[in-house]
Design a protein around this motif. Structure first.
Motif, PDB file in Angstrom:
ATOM      1  N   THR A  46       0.926  -1.211   0.044  1.00 59.91           N
ATOM      2  CA  THR A  46       0.175   0.003  -0.028  1.00 59.91           C
ATOM      3  C   THR A  46       0.811   1.150  -0.140  1.00 59.91           C
ATOM      4  O   THR A  46       1.933   1.156   0.804  1.00 59.91           O
ATOM      5  CB  THR A  46      -0.790  -0.041   1.349  1.00 59.91           C
ATOM      6  OG1 THR A  46      -1.871  -1.217   1.152  1.00 59.91           O
ATOM      7  CG2 THR A  46      -1.666   1.390   1.380  1.00 59.91           C
ATOM      8  N   THR A  47       0.555   2.346  -0.865  1.00 62.42           N
ATOM      9  CA  THR A  47       1.197   3.397  -0.936  1.00 62.42           C
ATOM     10  C   THR A  47       0.374   4.662  -0.809  1.00 62.42           C
ATOM     11  O   THR A  47      -0.550   4.559  -1.268  1.00 62.42           O
ATOM     12  CB  THR A  47       2.156   3.508  -2.258  1.00 62.42           C
ATOM     13  OG1 THR A  47       2.989   2.519  -2.548  1.00 62.42           O
ATOM     14  CG2 THR A  47       2.949   4.772  -2.356  1.00 62.42           C
ATOM     15  N   PRO A  81       5.469  -1.971   2.530  1.00 58.99           N
ATOM     16  CA  PRO A  81       5.583  -3.264   1.918  1.00 58.99           C
ATOM     17  C   PRO A  81       4.733  -4.538   2.530  1.00 58.99           C
ATOM     18  O   PRO A  81       4.623  -4.505   3.788  1.00 58.99           O
ATOM     19  CB  PRO A  81       7.076  -3.732   1.783  1.00 58.99           C
ATOM     20  CG  PRO A  81       7.641  -2.281   2.336  1.00 58.99           C
ATOM     21  CD  PRO A  81       6.502  -1.764   3.023  1.00 58.99           C
ATOM     22  N   ARG A  82       4.347  -5.478   1.916  1.00 60.06           N
ATOM     23  CA  ARG A  82       3.665  -6.674   2.535  1.00 60.06           C
ATOM     24  C   ARG A  82       2.557  -6.202   3.188  1.00 60.06           C
ATOM     25  O   ARG A  82       2.102  -6.943   4.210  1.00 60.06           O
ATOM     26  CB  ARG A  82       4.755  -7.570   3.419  1.00 60.06           C
ATOM     27  CG  ARG A  82       6.227  -8.212   2.732  1.00 60.06           C
ATOM     28  CD  ARG A  82       6.739  -8.758   3.707  1.00 60.06           C
ATOM     29  NE  ARG A  82       8.374  -8.733   3.323  1.00 60.06           N
ATOM     30  CZ  ARG A  82       8.851  -9.466   2.491  1.00 60.06           C
ATOM     31  NH1 ARG A  82       7.864 -10.317   1.791  1.00 60.06           N
ATOM     32  NH2 ARG A  82      10.062  -9.586   2.019  1.00 60.06           N
ATOM     33  N   TYR A  83       1.850  -5.300   2.552  1.00 62.23           N
ATOM     34  CA  TYR A  83       0.650  -4.873   3.312  1.00 62.23           C
ATOM     35  C   TYR A  83      -0.333  -4.356   2.369  1.00 62.23           C
ATOM     36  O   TYR A  83      -0.568  -3.169   1.790  1.00 62.23           O
ATOM     37  CB  TYR A  83       1.235  -3.494   4.163  1.00 62.23           C
ATOM     38  CG  TYR A  83       0.314  -3.171   5.120  1.00 62.23           C
ATOM     39  CD1 TYR A  83       0.031  -3.645   6.406  1.00 62.23           C
ATOM     40  CD2 TYR A  83      -0.854  -2.112   5.048  1.00 62.23           C
ATOM     41  CE1 TYR A  83      -0.710  -3.300   7.612  1.00 62.23           C
ATOM     42  CE2 TYR A  83      -1.429  -1.606   5.853  1.00 62.23           C
ATOM     43  CZ  TYR A  83      -1.406  -2.197   7.314  1.00 62.23           C
ATOM     44  OH  TYR A  83      -2.175  -1.675   8.461  1.00 62.23           O
ATOM     45  N   GLY A  85      -0.050  -9.387   0.225  1.00 63.40           N
ATOM     46  CA  GLY A  85      -0.143  -8.701   1.384  1.00 63.40           C
ATOM     47  C   GLY A  85      -1.021  -8.694   2.536  1.00 63.40           C
ATOM     48  O   GLY A  85      -0.786  -7.980   3.527  1.00 63.40           O
ATOM     49  N   ILE A  86      -1.984  -9.571   2.554  1.00 62.75           N
ATOM     50  CA  ILE A  86      -3.133  -9.486   3.367  1.00 62.75           C
ATOM     51  C   ILE A  86      -2.630  -9.771   4.676  1.00 62.75           C
ATOM     52  O   ILE A  86      -3.128  -9.432   5.709  1.00 62.75           O
ATOM     53  CB  ILE A  86      -4.293 -10.347   2.931  1.00 62.75           C
ATOM     54  CG1 ILE A  86      -5.082  -9.445   1.898  1.00 62.75           C
ATOM     55  CG2 ILE A  86      -4.978 -10.941   3.993  1.00 62.75           C
ATOM     56  CD1 ILE A  86      -6.522 -10.104   1.474  1.00 62.75           C
ATOM     57  N   GLY A  87      -1.622 -10.866   4.782  1.00 63.10           N
ATOM     58  CA  GLY A  87      -1.270 -11.295   6.098  1.00 63.10           C
ATOM     59  C   GLY A  87      -0.556 -10.070   6.956  1.00 63.10           C
ATOM     60  O   GLY A  87      -0.851  -9.928   8.113  1.00 63.10           O
ATOM     61  N   GLY A  88       0.077  -9.170   6.195  1.00 59.84           N
ATOM     62  CA  GLY A  88       0.716  -7.891   6.905  1.00 59.84           C
ATOM     63  C   GLY A  88      -0.595  -7.087   7.445  1.00 59.84           C
ATOM     64  O   GLY A  88      -0.221  -6.413   8.508  1.00 59.84           O
TER      65      GLY A  88
END
Length: 580
Positions: free
Chosen positions: A289-290, A305-307, A312-315
């Motif tokens: 996500t930015t 990152p990883r979001y 990236g849902i785990g983040g």
């Protein structure tokens, strides 16, 4: 690079789940969007997905772009091929970064701030006090060697050279770091010219050095800063293995290769200058996500990152918790069901929800992701733009607008936009080489104005009158509505039309610090939704009673005309301008 001449451009956007190709050409003397092609990104073989996306455009337009596996450059007399091509890249794993500072933790904090503006994550950090003493030194060496780092970022701070800098350089040299495939390990050095020269003399033979000016003078908070720009460039270079992952698609003939966060930030800054207001671009992708904020004074992009809304849902789940996600569901749902939908999305990012409740659960994850990310960059903004694979593929405009209002809770009057075809990262890459083309396509073809959102300040008891709203259109039409606390009202005002908006507190109602007087008297522009009056209060508070909360969430969706599933009533086609 800027200065090249081209009349036709193929812009690629390679994400972790989806690859896009965007064809831009001159029509009647102006650069216009022609068509977009999409394909799944092939892990480790990015060129395959990009070529499939180009083939998708060929099928839609009848224009030949590929000769075998390679793009055809320049454009031929028969209209085949294109004059130039650019790339926005976000398909690689985030850079694993070691942040180092010389004399204090301030330098390592500066390094972490630089990393936040790029697709990078800090996996280890140290300054001189962390490596003094045999035990601490050995512990730090072990941590760094086991971190599987991709790059080391050294911020010298005010240090201009000398014993302290030599000491930390000696420690770095003794780490024995090696880059991919036995190449030199990259070191991004941020500091004064004398410090950079000294580090180059000590480490230049063993590390691959990239040097930029002082981080303080480089505007740490902006991807326009040299340090963050260089880190974004390293991300593209390292994650594509110097372009090898792009195969024979184009070789080294790219006019620009840009990290997607940097591309989005460029668009945000361009928009802010063009409309004369602060802009926030919300980019929710599969893996990251930015949030890119910009005003007349510059930009400030932040990457998580990883979001994201795929891998990236785990983040998102780890960063927010299931309760922060479930609170946005307009129906009773156990946590296991919500987790199952999230897990499926992380394993299959391109899966399209088949049930209304699945879509609502995915939207709840997105709300929680944006809400949590925004807490660290809260700014006042005059315009918000939704982009990224998840937001641009939602089935109706009401859902996009409501998701932004819920997660960001903007105050005052804010214009909402949707990057309907997901062109913004591609246009940001185009802007690096062909700014005129990017600007013309952005405002003529890329953005759909959802409407002006008017958020009433303060709060009150649900159902009690909050304000009287009056809209007088430039064409002479007029609408008057009374808005109650706890509700959303949408007043039609077509896209491209302007109107005078006045908001006055209802009798005995207090709006923020104002009482019994007009608190808003301004001009607003319409959109595909109209003017959205948000009287839910700031901050937005959801009821702890499940029944009341679900009732409210459902009412807000109805007010925003959110449909169950399906397509927008008037979807934009994937080709807009007929080719001559």
């Amino acid at each position: 690079m800027v200065g090249e001449r081209a009349e036709s451009i193929l812009a690629f956007d390679c994400g972790s789940a989806l690859s896009k190709a965007v064809l831009i050409d001159k029509v009647a003397g102006e650069f216009r969007f022609i068509a977009v092609g999409e394909a799944a990104t092939t892990p480790g073989k990015a060129a395959e997905g990009l070529a499939e996306a180009a083939s998708d455009i060929e099928a839609k337009t009848g224009r030949h772009l590929l000769h075998g596996d390679a793009l055809m450059l320049p454009e031929g007399l028969d209209g085949s091929g294109v004059d130039a091509t650019v790339l926005a890249w976000s398909a690689g794993q985030p850079l694993r970064l070691v942040a180092a500072g010389v004399a204090s933790s301030q330098s390592t904090e500066d390094a972490a701030a630089v990393a936040a503006g790029a697709a990078a994550e800090v996996v280890a950090s140290f300054c001189l006090q962390d490596i003094r003493g045999k035990d601490r030194r050995e512990e730090k060496v072990k941590q760094i060697r086991e971190s599987q780092a991709d790059v080391l970022l050294l911020v010298t701070g005010a240090d201009r050279g000398g014993a302290l800098l030599a000491e930390i350089c000696d420690f770095i040299a003794r780490l024995g770091l090696v880059g991919k495939n036995g190449t030199k390990f990259p070191l991004l050095l941020v500091g004064s010219r004398p410090a950079c020269i000294e580090v180059a003399n000590i480490l230049g033979a063993v590390l691959d050095l990239y040097m930029v000016g002082s981080v303080r003078s480089a505007a740490v908070s902006s991807t326009a800063g040299p340090a963050i720009c260089r880190l974004n460039d390293l991300y593209v270079d390292l994650s594509t293995d110097g372009g090898k992952h792009l195969g024979a698609l184009l070789g080294d003939k790219w006019s620009a290769k840009v990290a997607a966060p940097r591309a989005v930030d460029v668009v945000a800054q361009f928009m802010a200058r063009r409309i004369g207001a602060s802009v926030l671009v919300v980019d929710v992708g599969a893996s990251a996500t930015t949030l890119a904020a910009a005003s007349g004074g510059g930009g400030n992009a932040r990457v998580w990152p990883r979001y994201g809304m795929g891998t990236g849902i785990g983040g998102v789940l780890a960063g927010t918790g299931i309760a922060s996600i479930a609170k946005w569901l307009p129906f009773a749902c156990d946590e296991e069901r919500a987790l199952a939908v999230g897990l499926n999305k992380s394993l299959r990012p391109l899966t399209v929800p088949q049930l209304a409740e699945e879509l609502s659960i995915e939207e709840a994850f997105a709300r929680a992701a944006i809400e949590n990310a925004y807490r660290s960059v809260e700014i006042e903004t005059g315009a918000i733009v939704a982009t990224g694979g998840f937001l641009t593929h939602l089935p109706d405009w009401g859902r996009i607008a409501l998701l932004l209002l819920d997660a960001l809770q903007p105050g005052g009057v804010t214009t909402l936009f949707s990057d309907e075809l997901g062109l913004l990262p591609s246009l940001g890459a185009v802007a690096h080489a062909f700014p005129q083309a990017a600007g013309e396509v952005l405002f003529k073809d890329a953005l759909v104005t959802l409407g002006a959102a008017v958020a009433l300040p303060g709060s009150g008891r649900d159902g009690k009158p909050a304000a009287r709203v009056r809209i007088e259109s430039a064409e002479g039409g007029e609408a008057k509505v009374e808005v109650c606390w706890g509700e959303i009202r949408v007043i039609p005002l077509a896209e491209g039309h302007k109107a005078r908006l006045t908001v006055q507190p209802a009798q005995d109602s207090r709006l923020g610090e104002n009482r019994k007087r007009r608190i808003v008297d301004t001009e607003v522009s319409g959109g595909v939704l109209g003017v959205i009056v948000d009287a839910r209060g700031r901050p937005l508070t959801l009821s702890s009673d499940p029944g009341k909360r679900i009732e409210k969430l459902s009412a807000w969706r109805s007010a925003m005309q959110c449909k169950s599933l399906g397509f927008r009533e008037a979807p934009l086609p994937s080709t807009l301008i007929p080719q001559s």
